[in-house]
Design a protein around this motif. Structure first.
Motif, PDB file in Angstrom:
ATOM      1  N   THR A   1       0.806  -1.217   0.000  1.00  0.00           N
ATOM      2  CA  THR A   1       0.000   0.000   0.000  1.00  0.00           C
ATOM      3  C   THR A   1       0.841   1.269   0.000  1.00  0.00           C
ATOM      4  O   THR A   1       0.386   2.319  -0.452  1.00  0.00           O
ATOM      5  CB  THR A   1      -0.922   0.056   1.227  1.00  0.00           C
ATOM      6  OG1 THR A   1      -0.124   0.077   2.405  1.00  0.00           O
ATOM      7  CG2 THR A   1      -1.895  -1.112   1.236  1.00  0.00           C
TER       8      THR A   1
ATOM      9  N   PHE B   1       1.601   2.688   2.754  1.00  0.00           N
ATOM     10  CA  PHE B   1       1.193   3.378   3.978  1.00  0.00           C
ATOM     11  C   PHE B   1       2.049   2.924   5.149  1.00  0.00           C
ATOM     12  O   PHE B   1       2.555   1.818   5.174  1.00  0.00           O
ATOM     13  CB  PHE B   1      -0.266   3.083   4.322  1.00  0.00           C
ATOM     14  CG  PHE B   1      -1.257   3.594   3.318  1.00  0.00           C
ATOM     15  CD1 PHE B   1      -1.033   4.752   2.604  1.00  0.00           C
ATOM     16  CD2 PHE B   1      -2.433   2.913   3.094  1.00  0.00           C
ATOM     17  CE1 PHE B   1      -1.949   5.229   1.683  1.00  0.00           C
ATOM     18  CE2 PHE B   1      -3.371   3.378   2.177  1.00  0.00           C
ATOM     19  CZ  PHE B   1      -3.130   4.540   1.478  1.00  0.00           C
ATOM     20  N   LYS B   2       2.142   3.782   6.134  1.00  0.00           N
ATOM     21  CA  LYS B   2       2.788   3.426   7.394  1.00  0.00           C
ATOM     22  C   LYS B   2       1.798   2.655   8.258  1.00  0.00           C
ATOM     23  O   LYS B   2       0.588   2.687   8.047  1.00  0.00           O
ATOM     24  CB  LYS B   2       3.243   4.688   8.145  1.00  0.00           C
ATOM     25  CG  LYS B   2       4.249   5.512   7.392  1.00  0.00           C
ATOM     26  CD  LYS B   2       5.566   4.805   7.342  1.00  0.00           C
ATOM     27  CE  LYS B   2       6.607   5.717   6.695  1.00  0.00           C
ATOM     28  NZ  LYS B   2       7.872   5.064   6.527  1.00  0.00           N
ATOM     29  N   ARG B   3       2.323   1.983   9.283  1.00  0.00           N
ATOM     30  CA  ARG B   3       1.515   1.162  10.188  1.00  0.00           C
ATOM     31  C   ARG B   3       0.339   1.950  10.761  1.00  0.00           C
ATOM     32  O   ARG B   3      -0.802   1.497  10.741  1.00  0.00           O
ATOM     33  CB  ARG B   3       2.412   0.635  11.308  1.00  0.00           C
ATOM     34  CG  ARG B   3       1.694  -0.140  12.378  1.00  0.00           C
ATOM     35  CD  ARG B   3       2.661  -0.435  13.544  1.00  0.00           C
ATOM     36  NE  ARG B   3       1.967  -1.165  14.580  1.00  0.00           N
ATOM     37  CZ  ARG B   3       1.186  -0.593  15.500  1.00  0.00           C
ATOM     38  NH1 ARG B   3       0.997   0.711  15.496  1.00  0.00           N
ATOM     39  NH2 ARG B   3       0.595  -1.339  16.411  1.00  0.00           N
ATOM     40  N   SER B   4       0.618   3.131  11.272  1.00  0.00           N
ATOM     41  CA  SER B   4      -0.433   3.909  11.933  1.00  0.00           C
ATOM     42  C   SER B   4      -1.551   4.283  10.960  1.00  0.00           C
ATOM     43  O   SER B   4      -2.726   4.296  11.332  1.00  0.00           O
ATOM     44  CB  SER B   4       0.148   5.167  12.580  1.00  0.00           C
ATOM     45  OG  SER B   4       0.767   5.974  11.605  1.00  0.00           O
ATOM     46  N   HIS B   5      -1.200   4.569   9.718  1.00  0.00           N
ATOM     47  CA  HIS B   5      -2.226   4.931   8.737  1.00  0.00           C
ATOM     48  C   HIS B   5      -3.090   3.722   8.372  1.00  0.00           C
ATOM     49  O   HIS B   5      -4.312   3.857   8.209  1.00  0.00           O
ATOM     50  CB  HIS B   5      -1.603   5.543   7.488  1.00  0.00           C
ATOM     51  CG  HIS B   5      -2.599   6.153   6.561  1.00  0.00           C
ATOM     52  ND1 HIS B   5      -3.412   7.194   6.924  1.00  0.00           N
ATOM     53  CD2 HIS B   5      -2.931   5.844   5.288  1.00  0.00           C
ATOM     54  CE1 HIS B   5      -4.204   7.515   5.911  1.00  0.00           C
ATOM     55  NE2 HIS B   5      -3.932   6.711   4.906  1.00  0.00           N
ATOM     56  N   VAL B   6      -2.480   2.547   8.252  1.00  0.00           N
ATOM     57  CA  VAL B   6      -3.240   1.325   7.981  1.00  0.00           C
ATOM     58  C   VAL B   6      -4.278   1.123   9.071  1.00  0.00           C
ATOM     59  O   VAL B   6      -5.467   0.912   8.795  1.00  0.00           O
ATOM     60  CB  VAL B   6      -2.318   0.084   7.876  1.00  0.00           C
ATOM     61  CG1 VAL B   6      -3.121  -1.201   7.843  1.00  0.00           C
ATOM     62  CG2 VAL B   6      -1.426   0.184   6.645  1.00  0.00           C
ATOM     63  N   TYR B   7      -3.866   1.218  10.330  1.00  0.00           N
ATOM     64  CA  TYR B   7      -4.795   1.006  11.439  1.00  0.00           C
ATOM     65  C   TYR B   7      -5.841   2.118  11.544  1.00  0.00           C
ATOM     66  O   TYR B   7      -6.986   1.875  11.918  1.00  0.00           O
ATOM     67  CB  TYR B   7      -4.038   0.816  12.755  1.00  0.00           C
ATOM     68  CG  TYR B   7      -3.458  -0.573  12.847  1.00  0.00           C
ATOM     69  CD1 TYR B   7      -4.286  -1.676  13.015  1.00  0.00           C
ATOM     70  CD2 TYR B   7      -2.099  -0.798  12.741  1.00  0.00           C
ATOM     71  CE1 TYR B   7      -3.771  -2.955  13.087  1.00  0.00           C
ATOM     72  CE2 TYR B   7      -1.570  -2.080  12.808  1.00  0.00           C
ATOM     73  CZ  TYR B   7      -2.425  -3.154  12.980  1.00  0.00           C
ATOM     74  OH  TYR B   7      -1.915  -4.430  13.038  1.00  0.00           O
ATOM     75  N   GLN B   8      -5.471   3.347  11.169  1.00  0.00           N
ATOM     76  CA  GLN B   8      -6.447   4.432  11.145  1.00  0.00           C
ATOM     77  C   GLN B   8      -7.521   4.142  10.103  1.00  0.00           C
ATOM     78  O   GLN B   8      -8.716   4.317  10.362  1.00  0.00           O
ATOM     79  CB  GLN B   8      -5.768   5.762  10.840  1.00  0.00           C
ATOM     80  CG  GLN B   8      -6.740   6.926  10.754  1.00  0.00           C
ATOM     81  CD  GLN B   8      -6.045   8.221  10.365  1.00  0.00           C
ATOM     82  OE1 GLN B   8      -4.825   8.311  10.342  1.00  0.00           O
ATOM     83  NE2 GLN B   8      -6.834   9.239  10.067  1.00  0.00           N
ATOM     84  N   LEU B   9      -7.123   3.708   8.920  1.00  0.00           N
ATOM     85  CA  LEU B   9      -8.093   3.373   7.869  1.00  0.00           C
ATOM     86  C   LEU B   9      -8.999   2.226   8.300  1.00  0.00           C
ATOM     87  O   LEU B   9     -10.200   2.231   8.003  1.00  0.00           O
ATOM     88  CB  LEU B   9      -7.368   3.016   6.569  1.00  0.00           C
ATOM     89  CG  LEU B   9      -6.666   4.167   5.851  1.00  0.00           C
ATOM     90  CD1 LEU B   9      -5.861   3.643   4.669  1.00  0.00           C
ATOM     91  CD2 LEU B   9      -7.660   5.225   5.405  1.00  0.00           C
TER      92      LEU B   9
ATOM     93  N   GLU C   1     -11.620   3.549  10.576  1.00  0.00           N
ATOM     94  CA  GLU C   1     -12.597   4.339   9.829  1.00  0.00           C
ATOM     95  C   GLU C   1     -13.443   3.474   8.885  1.00  0.00           C
ATOM     96  O   GLU C   1     -14.324   3.993   8.217  1.00  0.00           O
ATOM     97  CB  GLU C   1     -11.884   5.421   9.025  1.00  0.00           C
ATOM     98  CG  GLU C   1     -11.199   6.464   9.889  1.00  0.00           C
ATOM     99  CD  GLU C   1     -10.320   7.417   9.092  1.00  0.00           C
ATOM    100  OE1 GLU C   1     -10.200   7.257   7.851  1.00  0.00           O
ATOM    101  OE2 GLU C   1      -9.751   8.340   9.705  1.00  0.00           O
TER     102      GLU C   1
END
Length: 91
Positions: free
Chosen positions: A40, A42-50, A53
């Motif tokens: 993706t 993406f960084k780890r935190s962004h994956v978990y944020q998505l 959401e």
């Protein structure tokens, strides 16, 4: 001996053929976070944020302290994003 090797190769090929998804003909598997990050960008935190959401496939528990993602779901998500981008460019 030669027949055993050919039979084994055929069995592995048949398994791969029957265990693939149509998106890119890769074997369906469980992806760990580093591979999801690689695919993706993406960084780890962004994956978990998505995920929180509801905008990214949910992970599944694969062990006591480990999770993974269905490769089919991740690939489908990627292709949907690419198609959205392509549709915006055409407008």
């Amino acid at each position: 001996m030669k027949n055993d090797i050919n039979t084994e190769s055929f069995t592995i090929s048949a398994f791969r053929t029957n265990n693939t998804h149509s998106l890119n003909n890769q074997p369906r598997c469980i992806l760990r976070l580093p591979e999801v990050i690689r695919r993706t960008g993406f960084k780890r935190s962004h994956v978990y944020q998505l995920i929180r959401e509801g905008k990214f496939p949910q992970s599944m528990r694969i062990g006591v302290r480990s999770v993974g993602w269905d490769s089919y779901d991740v690939q489908q998500w990627i292709e949907e994003r690419l198609n959205q981008h392509k549709n915006k460019e055409e407008e």
